[in-house]
Design a protein around this motif. Structure first.
Motif, PDB file in Angstrom:
ATOM      1  N   LEU A 164       0.834  -1.202   0.000  1.00 29.89           N
ATOM      2  CA  LEU A 164       0.000   0.000   0.000  1.00 29.89           C
ATOM      3  C   LEU A 164       0.870   1.254   0.000  1.00 29.89           C
ATOM      4  O   LEU A 164       0.545   2.254  -0.650  1.00 29.89           O
ATOM      5  N   ASP A 165       1.981   1.197   0.702  1.00 34.29           N
ATOM      6  CA  ASP A 165       2.878   2.343   0.798  1.00 34.29           C
ATOM      7  C   ASP A 165       3.491   2.705  -0.548  1.00 34.29           C
ATOM      8  O   ASP A 165       3.970   3.817  -0.747  1.00 34.29           O
ATOM      9  N   ALA A 166       3.474   1.763  -1.488  1.00 36.57           N
ATOM     10  CA  ALA A 166       4.029   2.020  -2.817  1.00 36.57           C
ATOM     11  C   ALA A 166       3.076   2.807  -3.713  1.00 36.57           C
ATOM     12  O   ALA A 166       3.455   3.203  -4.816  1.00 36.57           O
ATOM     13  N   LEU A 167       1.845   3.038  -3.271  1.00 35.84           N
ATOM     14  CA  LEU A 167       0.889   3.815  -4.060  1.00 35.84           C
ATOM     15  C   LEU A 167       1.250   5.297  -4.007  1.00 35.84           C
ATOM     16  O   LEU A 167       1.983   5.740  -3.124  1.00 35.84           O
ATOM     17  N   PRO A 168       0.724   6.097  -4.933  1.00 37.19           N
ATOM     18  CA  PRO A 168       1.033   7.532  -4.927  1.00 37.19           C
ATOM     19  C   PRO A 168       0.633   8.200  -3.606  1.00 37.19           C
ATOM     20  O   PRO A 168      -0.345   7.817  -2.966  1.00 37.19           O
ATOM     21  N   GLY A 169       1.396   9.207  -3.225  1.00 38.69           N
ATOM     22  CA  GLY A 169       1.185   9.860  -1.940  1.00 38.69           C
ATOM     23  C   GLY A 169      -0.147  10.546  -1.783  1.00 38.69           C
ATOM     24  O   GLY A 169      -0.643  10.723  -0.658  1.00 38.69           O
ATOM     25  N   ASP A 170      -0.773  10.964  -2.899  1.00 39.73           N
ATOM     26  CA  ASP A 170      -2.064  11.646  -2.786  1.00 39.73           C
ATOM     27  C   ASP A 170      -3.244  10.674  -2.749  1.00 39.73           C
ATOM     28  O   ASP A 170      -4.405  11.097  -2.761  1.00 39.73           O
ATOM     29  N   THR A 171      -2.952   9.370  -2.706  1.00 42.11           N
ATOM     30  CA  THR A 171      -4.023   8.371  -2.657  1.00 42.11           C
ATOM     31  C   THR A 171      -4.846   8.525  -1.379  1.00 42.11           C
ATOM     32  O   THR A 171      -4.294   8.569  -0.277  1.00 42.11           O
ATOM     33  N   LEU A 172      -6.167   8.594  -1.538  1.00 44.77           N
ATOM     34  CA  LEU A 172      -7.049   8.611  -0.376  1.00 44.77           C
ATOM     35  C   LEU A 172      -7.121   7.216   0.227  1.00 44.77           C
ATOM     36  O   LEU A 172      -7.349   6.239  -0.484  1.00 44.77           O
ATOM     37  N   VAL A 173      -6.931   7.117   1.520  1.00 43.17           N
ATOM     38  CA  VAL A 173      -7.057   5.859   2.234  1.00 43.17           C
ATOM     39  C   VAL A 173      -8.464   5.782   2.813  1.00 43.17           C
ATOM     40  O   VAL A 173      -8.858   6.616   3.638  1.00 43.17           O
ATOM     41  N   LEU A 174      -9.223   4.769   2.352  1.00 44.11           N
ATOM     42  CA  LEU A 174     -10.612   4.595   2.772  1.00 44.11           C
ATOM     43  C   LEU A 174     -10.683   3.331   3.629  1.00 44.11           C
ATOM     44  O   LEU A 174     -10.855   2.225   3.123  1.00 44.11           O
ATOM     45  N   PRO A 175     -10.542   3.463   4.958  1.00 37.93           N
ATOM     46  CA  PRO A 175     -10.492   2.293   5.834  1.00 37.93           C
ATOM     47  C   PRO A 175     -11.877   1.863   6.291  1.00 37.93           C
ATOM     48  O   PRO A 175     -12.864   2.594   6.140  1.00 37.93           O
ATOM     49  N   GLY A 176     -11.913   0.685   6.910  1.00 39.12           N
ATOM     50  CA  GLY A 176     -13.193   0.089   7.292  1.00 39.12           C
ATOM     51  C   GLY A 176     -13.722   0.488   8.643  1.00 39.12           C
ATOM     52  O   GLY A 176     -14.838   0.084   9.006  1.00 39.12           O
ATOM     53  N   HIS A 177     -12.958   1.273   9.430  1.00 42.94           N
ATOM     54  CA  HIS A 177     -13.395   1.609  10.787  1.00 42.94           C
ATOM     55  C   HIS A 177     -12.949   3.008  11.186  1.00 42.94           C
ATOM     56  O   HIS A 177     -11.974   3.547  10.646  1.00 42.94           O
ATOM     57  N   GLU A 178     -13.646   3.547  12.173  1.00 48.93           N
ATOM     58  CA  GLU A 178     -13.281   4.812  12.808  1.00 48.93           C
ATOM     59  C   GLU A 178     -12.476   4.487  14.071  1.00 48.93           C
ATOM     60  O   GLU A 178     -13.010   4.381  15.171  1.00 48.93           O
ATOM     61  N   TYR A 179     -11.174   4.307  13.879  1.00 50.80           N
ATOM     62  CA  TYR A 179     -10.280   3.945  14.970  1.00 50.80           C
ATOM     63  C   TYR A 179      -9.213   5.002  15.231  1.00 50.80           C
ATOM     64  O   TYR A 179      -8.312   4.792  16.043  1.00 50.80           O
ATOM     65  N   THR A 180      -9.287   6.134  14.553  1.00 49.07           N
ATOM     66  CA  THR A 180      -8.151   7.048  14.534  1.00 49.07           C
ATOM     67  C   THR A 180      -7.799   7.601  15.910  1.00 49.07           C
ATOM     68  O   THR A 180      -6.612   7.722  16.257  1.00 49.07           O
ATOM     69  N   GLU A 181      -8.790   7.921  16.705  1.00 50.20           N
ATOM     70  CA  GLU A 181      -8.488   8.533  18.005  1.00 50.20           C
ATOM     71  C   GLU A 181      -7.721   7.575  18.914  1.00 50.20           C
ATOM     72  O   GLU A 181      -6.731   7.954  19.538  1.00 50.20           O
ATOM     73  N   SER A 182      -8.168   6.335  18.983  1.00 48.88           N
ATOM     74  CA  SER A 182      -7.445   5.371  19.815  1.00 48.88           C
ATOM     75  C   SER A 182      -6.083   5.047  19.207  1.00 48.88           C
ATOM     76  O   SER A 182      -5.089   4.866  19.926  1.00 48.88           O
ATOM     77  N   ASN A 183      -6.012   4.979  17.883  1.00 44.21           N
ATOM     78  CA  ASN A 183      -4.724   4.753  17.236  1.00 44.21           C
ATOM     79  C   ASN A 183      -3.739   5.877  17.541  1.00 44.21           C
ATOM     80  O   ASN A 183      -2.535   5.646  17.713  1.00 44.21           O
ATOM     81  N   LYS A 244      19.692   5.575   0.452  1.00 49.76           N
ATOM     82  CA  LYS A 244      18.638   5.104  -0.442  1.00 49.76           C
ATOM     83  C   LYS A 244      17.291   5.342   0.204  1.00 49.76           C
ATOM     84  O   LYS A 244      17.126   5.131   1.412  1.00 49.76           O
ATOM     85  N   ASP A 245      16.309   5.737  -0.598  1.00 50.70           N
ATOM     86  CA  ASP A 245      14.957   5.975  -0.097  1.00 50.70           C
ATOM     87  C   ASP A 245      14.169   4.670  -0.222  1.00 50.70           C
ATOM     88  O   ASP A 245      13.808   4.268  -1.309  1.00 50.70           O
ATOM     89  N   VAL A 246      13.900   4.016   0.919  1.00 47.21           N
ATOM     90  CA  VAL A 246      13.189   2.751   0.855  1.00 47.21           C
ATOM     91  C   VAL A 246      11.683   2.939   0.754  1.00 47.21           C
ATOM     92  O   VAL A 246      10.942   1.986   0.498  1.00 47.21           O
ATOM     93  N   PHE A 247      11.213   4.164   0.971  1.00 47.44           N
ATOM     94  CA  PHE A 247       9.784   4.404   0.820  1.00 47.44           C
ATOM     95  C   PHE A 247       9.507   4.804  -0.614  1.00 47.44           C
ATOM     96  O   PHE A 247      10.198   5.642  -1.185  1.00 47.44           O
ATOM     97  N   LYS A 248       8.481   4.215  -1.174  1.00 44.64           N
ATOM     98  CA  LYS A 248       8.136   4.476  -2.566  1.00 44.64           C
ATOM     99  C   LYS A 248       6.811   5.211  -2.620  1.00 44.64           C
ATOM    100  O   LYS A 248       6.021   5.136  -1.693  1.00 44.64           O
ATOM    101  N   GLY A 249       6.515   5.822  -3.774  1.00 42.23           N
ATOM    102  CA  GLY A 249       5.224   6.444  -3.961  1.00 42.23           C
ATOM    103  C   GLY A 249       5.375   7.932  -4.171  1.00 42.23           C
ATOM    104  O   GLY A 249       6.444   8.485  -4.068  1.00 42.23           O
TER     105      GLY A 249
END
Length: 249
Positions: A164-183, A244-249
């Motif tokens: 997933l990290d290899a996708l373009p940086g402007d990709t919207l991430v549409l997750p299955g749950h509202e967990y952000t506050e606890s995360n 080297k940049d190991v992160f892609k996208g």
């Protein structure tokens, strides 16, 4: 509802903390719904679309009941077709199209690219729609977190997150749950001095106080704040130190 170059996306709250995602292709009018854990909320959301009640596709990331229990009624009420992983066909609702990682399936004026994303479950897939600049991440990648390992291994999840990290940086991430506050609370224990993370955590607190969704997010934002995307292996760390940049996208 947010829009990106001819596509719109809408988070539909399902059950207690799930999100189903509605996507519409403005060019063709096609409407798709990802991971309906119930029918009532999603049927109501369809009535607010430009063509009320239209649903062409139900898209599934994995087999858990809170992601599929609304499928039968959605299909019976709309005539939508169902797409899901062939590897999980035995524990998903009846599929019209069974896909495997690497498949590309036409969707309106764009296409779905099927990404292997095991870890949470073995047969989990993420669905990338480049035309919408969005990835339906299911329970693999959340804002500031990742899914629990219920069937797969840490190595499975790590590989899925790197894909997933290899996708373009402007990709919207549409997750299955509202967990952000606890995360966010956990993420701050890992990187308490990360300024971007502290800002995101404060933003999330205000959004939740107002009863608003914290997603979609973007891959660029997650790369700056999500400890599970920021983790690297010993080998990758050596590459980074070598310039080297190991992160892609």
């Amino acid at each position: 509802m947010s829009g990106t170059t001819g596509w719109t996306t809408k988070a539909v709250p399902n059950l207690s903390d799930n999100y189903a995602w509605l996507l519409r292709d403005e060019a063709t009018g096609l409407v798709a719904l990802c991971d309906p854990g119930e029918a009532r909320a999603n049927l109501a959301a369809l009535q607010d679309m430009p063509e009320p009640g239209r649903l062409d596709w139900v898209l599934l990331t994995h087999h858990h009941p809170d992601h599929i229990d609304g499928v039968a009624e959605m299909v019976s009420k709309t005539g939508a077709k169902v797409l899901g992983a062939a590897a999980d066909a035995h524990r998903l609702p009846k599929l019209d199209i069974a896909v495997k990682p690497g498949d590309r399936v036409p969707l309106g004026s764009g296409e779905i690219e099927v990404l292997d994303s095991p870890g949470h479950t073995i047969g989990h897939v993420a669905l990338y729609i480049a035309a919408a600049h969005a990835v339906l991440a299911g329970d693999t990648l959340f804002s500031l977190g990742c899914g629990r390992l219920l069937e797969g291994t840490p190595a499975d999840m790590y590989r899925a997150l790197r894909l997933l990290d290899a996708l373009p940086g402007d990709t919207l991430v549409l997750p299955g749950h509202e967990y952000t506050e606890s995360n966010a609370r956990f993420a701050l224990t890992v990187e308490p001095d990360n300024a971007a993370l502290k800002d995101r955590a404060a933003e999330v607190r205000e959004l939740r106080k107002a009863g608003l969704a914290t997603v979609p997010t973007t891959l660029d934002q997650e790369r700056a704040t999500n400890p599970f995307l920021r983790a690297v292996t010993v080998e990758e760390l050596a590459e980074r130190r070598a310039g080297k940049d190991v992160f892609k996208g």
